[in-house]
Design a protein around this motif. Sequence first.
Motif, short mmCIF file in Angstrom:
data_model
loop_
_atom_site.label_atom_id
_atom_site.label_comp_id
_atom_site.label_asym_id
_atom_site.label_seq_id
_atom_site.Cartn_x
_atom_site.Cartn_y
_atom_site.Cartn_z
N VAL A 226 5.22 6.75 -2.01
CA VAL A 226 5.88 6.66 -0.73
C VAL A 226 5.27 5.52 0.09
O VAL A 226 4.05 5.36 0.15
CB VAL A 226 5.85 8.04 -0.01
CG1 VAL A 226 4.43 8.47 0.31
CG2 VAL A 226 6.72 8.05 1.21
N GLY A 227 6.15 4.71 0.64
CA GLY A 227 5.73 3.57 1.46
C GLY A 227 6.83 3.29 2.48
O GLY A 227 7.84 3.99 2.51
N MET A 228 6.64 2.25 3.28
CA MET A 228 7.59 2.06 4.39
C MET A 228 8.32 0.72 4.36
O MET A 228 9.01 0.38 5.31
CB MET A 228 6.83 2.18 5.73
CG MET A 228 6.13 3.51 5.90
SD MET A 228 5.16 3.54 7.42
CE MET A 228 4.16 5.03 7.16
N LEU B 293 -4.14 11.90 6.99
CA LEU B 293 -4.03 10.48 6.60
C LEU B 293 -4.42 9.56 7.76
O LEU B 293 -4.07 9.85 8.91
CB LEU B 293 -2.61 10.15 6.16
CG LEU B 293 -1.96 11.06 5.12
CD1 LEU B 293 -0.64 10.46 4.65
CD2 LEU B 293 -2.88 11.29 3.93
N VAL C 222 -6.40 3.83 4.28
CA VAL C 222 -5.51 2.96 3.51
C VAL C 222 -6.16 1.58 3.37
O VAL C 222 -6.26 1.02 2.27
CB VAL C 222 -4.12 2.86 4.20
CG1 VAL C 222 -3.27 1.75 3.60
CG2 VAL C 222 -3.39 4.21 4.11
N ALA D 216 0.88 -1.17 0.00
CA ALA D 216 0.00 0.00 0.00
C ALA D 216 0.92 1.22 0.00
O ALA D 216 1.87 1.27 0.77
CB ALA D 216 -0.86 -0.01 1.25
N VAL D 217 0.65 2.17 -0.88
CA VAL D 217 1.53 3.35 -0.95
C VAL D 217 0.73 4.63 -1.05
O VAL D 217 -0.39 4.65 -1.54
CB VAL D 217 2.48 3.27 -2.19
CG1 VAL D 217 3.45 2.12 -2.08
CG2 VAL D 217 1.68 3.20 -3.49
N GLY D 218 1.36 5.71 -0.59
CA GLY D 218 0.83 7.04 -0.85
C GLY D 218 1.41 7.52 -2.16
O GLY D 218 2.46 7.05 -2.59
N GLY E 26 -0.08 11.72 -0.91
CA GLY E 26 0.79 12.00 0.23
C GLY E 26 0.30 13.20 1.04
O GLY E 26 -0.51 14.00 0.57
N THR F 64 -3.13 4.13 -2.25
CA THR F 64 -4.29 4.21 -1.35
C THR F 64 -4.65 5.65 -1.00
O THR F 64 -5.75 5.91 -0.51
CB THR F 64 -4.00 3.46 -0.03
OG1 THR F 64 -2.80 3.96 0.53
CG2 THR F 64 -3.88 1.96 -0.27
N ASN F 65 -3.73 6.57 -1.24
CA ASN F 65 -3.98 7.98 -0.84
C ASN F 65 -2.94 8.87 -1.52
O ASN F 65 -1.89 8.37 -1.95
CB ASN F 65 -3.84 8.13 0.69
CG ASN F 65 -2.48 7.67 1.18
OD1 ASN F 65 -2.22 6.47 1.34
ND2 ASN F 65 -1.59 8.62 1.40
N GLU G 261 4.46 10.84 6.45
CA GLU G 261 5.39 11.93 6.20
C GLU G 261 4.73 13.27 6.50
O GLU G 261 3.51 13.40 6.52
CB GLU G 261 5.84 11.92 4.72
CG GLU G 261 6.50 10.64 4.28
CD GLU G 261 5.56 9.44 4.21
OE1 GLU G 261 4.39 9.60 3.81
OE2 GLU G 261 6.00 8.33 4.60
N1 HPA Z 1 3.07 7.24 3.32
C1 HPA Z 1 3.79 6.14 3.68
N2 HPA Z 1 3.30 4.91 3.59
C2 HPA Z 1 2.05 4.75 3.12
C3 HPA Z 1 1.25 5.85 2.75
C4 HPA Z 1 1.79 7.16 2.83
O1 HPA Z 1 1.14 8.17 2.52
N3 HPA Z 1 0.05 5.34 2.34
C5 HPA Z 1 0.14 3.98 2.46
N4 HPA Z 1 1.35 3.62 2.94
#
Ligand code: HPA
Length: 267
Positions: free
Chosen positions: A182-184, A218, A223, A85-87, A210, A207-208, A166
């Motif tokens: 951006v993800g972790m 957020l 997410v 899942a990432v922003g 940033g 998913t969103n 972030e």
């Molecule tokens: N930032 C970091 N990790 C994420 C985000 C985000 O906005 N959305 C989903 N994982």
Amino acid sequence: MAVELAIIGGTGVYDPNILSNIREETISTVFGETAVKIGEYQGREVAFMNRHGAGHSVPPHLVNYRANIAGLKKLGVKTIIATAAVGSINKEMKPGEFVFCDQFLDFTKRRAQTFFDGGENGVVHVDVTDPYCKDLRQIMSKVADQLELNYHQGGVYVTTEGPRYESPAEIKMLEKLGGDLVGMTSVPEVVLAREAGICYATVCMVTNFGAGISETNLTHEEVLEVMDKNAENLRKLAMGTILALTPARQCWCHTAVEAPMHEMLKG
Ligand code: HPA
């Protein structure tokens, strides 16, 4: 039957529901233990690993990435499809869309990044010119075309340390540096897979937007909600990719590090 393919399920992907005859295994490695579920899909054995453990109990900065990848190597895995899942930092990559990322920027701070810490294990400076397997990305995009999914081929995944999201100032900075998403979690997972000689690609699900691009604050719930809405597409993409994979590999993921170096991972 060797388990040659693994799926690493990230946030929102906790259930190997495309597999049948599932058994659970705990694999012990020199880097610690890891748990997998192994099942069948259309005559192929597939391993499923929850990156964040049972009930999303392990935060991104505490995932034992080395045990996870060494464990899969020990099983005989040659290909990993990871989900994330990432922003989004790039306004063209919108929530609900898939991105098969092709590059990363590493903003992590305190994670073990290599299997090879010197001493007996030696030192390795692995090549990551193409960190995400080109062939696997190609296969995934063909399947995504057939399924008429909204996706982007290529994108720069920025890995932040987390577990917090972030700040808007960070997102602005990361945009200036060329980040798209951006993800972790992608680093060090992708790097360790390369060190282990395993083809690895990530299906990023936006998913969103940033922080600061998004009009709202957020939340993890948001997410999960977007992941949930797209779960069926992700499932179809995984099924199609499993079927499209062939044993012949043209890529050089498996030769980036000399084979004898891998022996320690199997120990
Ligand atoms: N930032 C970091 N990790 C994420 C985000 C985000 O906005 N959305 C989903 N994982």
